[in-house]
Design a protein around this motif. Structure first.
Motif, PDB file in Angstrom:
ATOM      1  N   TYR A  14     -43.639  22.729 -12.758  1.00 41.29           N
ATOM      2  CA  TYR A  14     -44.147  23.146 -13.909  1.00 41.29           C
ATOM      3  C   TYR A  14     -45.437  23.385 -14.060  1.00 41.29           C
ATOM      4  N   GLY A 192     -38.976  20.766 -13.624  1.00 47.63           N
ATOM      5  CA  GLY A 192     -40.115  21.050 -12.911  1.00 47.63           C
ATOM      6  C   GLY A 192     -40.929  20.000 -12.352  1.00 47.63           C
ATOM      7  N   ALA A 342     -40.299  26.972 -15.082  1.00 48.17           N
ATOM      8  CA  ALA A 342     -41.567  27.170 -14.224  1.00 48.17           C
ATOM      9  C   ALA A 342     -41.587  28.742 -13.614  1.00 48.17           C
TER      10      ALA A 342
END
Ligand SMILES: *Cc1c(COP(=O)(O)O)cnc(C)c1O
Length: 358
Positions: A14, A192, A342
């Motif tokens: 992320y 993520g 992400a």
């Protein structure tokens, strides 16, 4: 330049992870005691984040494990005296089944072929089982188990606990916790995060079952039985020295996703999934492996590339993009494309554009 990871897990981090990791260093997060007030705040923040993202009722407990695989084992050990039933249609659902058997339970399976969904009569059956174990998104094939079918199974078997692996569909998927008892995931896929943390969400009824078994000396778990995890959960702590980095990042990423708008993220997941499926439905060379549109995963998309996965992955790698090859026997024939928060719409466009050159 860093690569762009469309792998199904571990995957692209992320985007805020790097900053949070550095902030953690500045705040000495990785050196503090897991009995300190500072840690308890970090723990509470992660629990609260998970609760908000998935609308987890206040009376459900949230435990941390080392992985989703560990969480599977804890579920069968703590909720099954004798019998459980596993729905099996791929590698991860088979893993859940195998773990139940290895934990000494009489595990039975209801099976569908890999990549297929379950028949209506399999969903509608009355099951004589303490716990019914379901993998909501079968990462090995890209087939999803519709939540509506999971709720039907629960309503047909109100006395059974229903445990749902949602590892590769979080945070897109949001089950109705009044209709399931247990959910589990790990963080290196849709959330993520770096790998090494599992999350196990447990209803009061499941905990009650564990208590009942504990009193009769049936639970075989070592240090991570539900009652020990519950005792520490109540103190915003863990029994063992936990993955503080993972717990810290989980809380932070949940905050970020909530600030971004979790429903917006879920909507974007659908938009991106449609882009990928549309592209390959129209392709003359490569086709989505899952033909039944009702069970096509939104988050782990499997494409049949008829033996060309090595060639494709190497071409994409040359452009700085990484996808997963097929699972197990399908290594050559499939590629798997993750569609997680992400991954932006532009990332997906870039990936699909590259297929024009393959
Ligand atoms: C990846 C995966 C797991 C295993 O997760 P770990 O964190 O490696 O234990 C379990 N179930 C599904 C559906 C998965 O995709």
């Amino acid at each position: 330049m860093n690569k762009l990871y469309f792998t199904v897990g571990p995957t692209q981090l992320y985007p805020t992870i790097s900053e949070h990791m550095k902030q953690g260093l500045r705040e000495d997060i990785y050196s503090i005691s897991h009995r300190s007030g500072k840690f308890m705040e970090i723990f509470k923040n992660a629990v609260q984040g998970v609760r908000k993202i998935f609308d987890v009722p206040d009376d459900y407990s949230i435990y941390f494990t080392s992985s989703a695989t560990e969480a599977m084992e804890r579920v069968v050990e703590n909720t099954v005296e004798e019998r459980c039933i596993n729905f099996v249609n791929g590698t991860f659902s088979k893993r859940f089944f195998t773990i139940a058997g290895k934990s000494g339970k009489k595990a039975e399976k209801i099976e569908a072929a890999n990549g297929e969904g379950f028949e209506q009569d399999q969903i509608d059956r009355t099951l004589n089982s303490e716990c019914i174990c379901i993998v909501q998104n079968e990462t090995s094939t890209g087939a999803e188990f519709p939540l509506s079918d999971i709720y039907k199974i629960k309503s047909n078997n109100p006395k059974s606990l229903v445990a749902v692996d949602m590892v590769s569909s979080v945070p897109y998927i949001k089950p109705d916790f009044s209709k399931i008892d247990i959910a589990l995931f790990s963080v290196q896929k849709g959330m993520g995060l770096p790998a090494g943390l599992g999350v196990l969400i447990v209803s009061p009824g499941s905990l009650e079952k564990a208590r009942f078994m504990e009193e009769r000396g049936i639970i075989t778990s070592g240090y991570h039985d539900f009652l020990t995890m519950e005792k520490y959960f109540q103190k915003n702590q863990t029994y063992e020295t936990p993955n503080v980095l993972g717990i810290y990042l989980l809380g932070k990423v949940c905050e970020d996703m909530l600030a971004e708008g979790i429903e917006k993220i879920r909507h974007e997941t659908e938009v991106k999934a449609d882009m990928v499926y549309d592209y390959f439905d129209k392709s003359t060379r490569f086709k989505p492996y899952i033909r039944n549109k009702k069970i096509r995963s939104k988050t782990t998309i499997v494409i049949d590339v008829s033996g060309k996965s090595a060639e494709i992955t190497s071409k994409l790698a040359g452009e700085g993009m990484v996808v997963s090859r097929g699972y197990g026997a399908n290594k050559e024939n499939h590629i798997r494309i993750a569609n997680f928060p992400a991954h932006t719409v532009d990332d997906v466009k870039r990936l699909l554009a590259e297929f024009e050159n393959i």
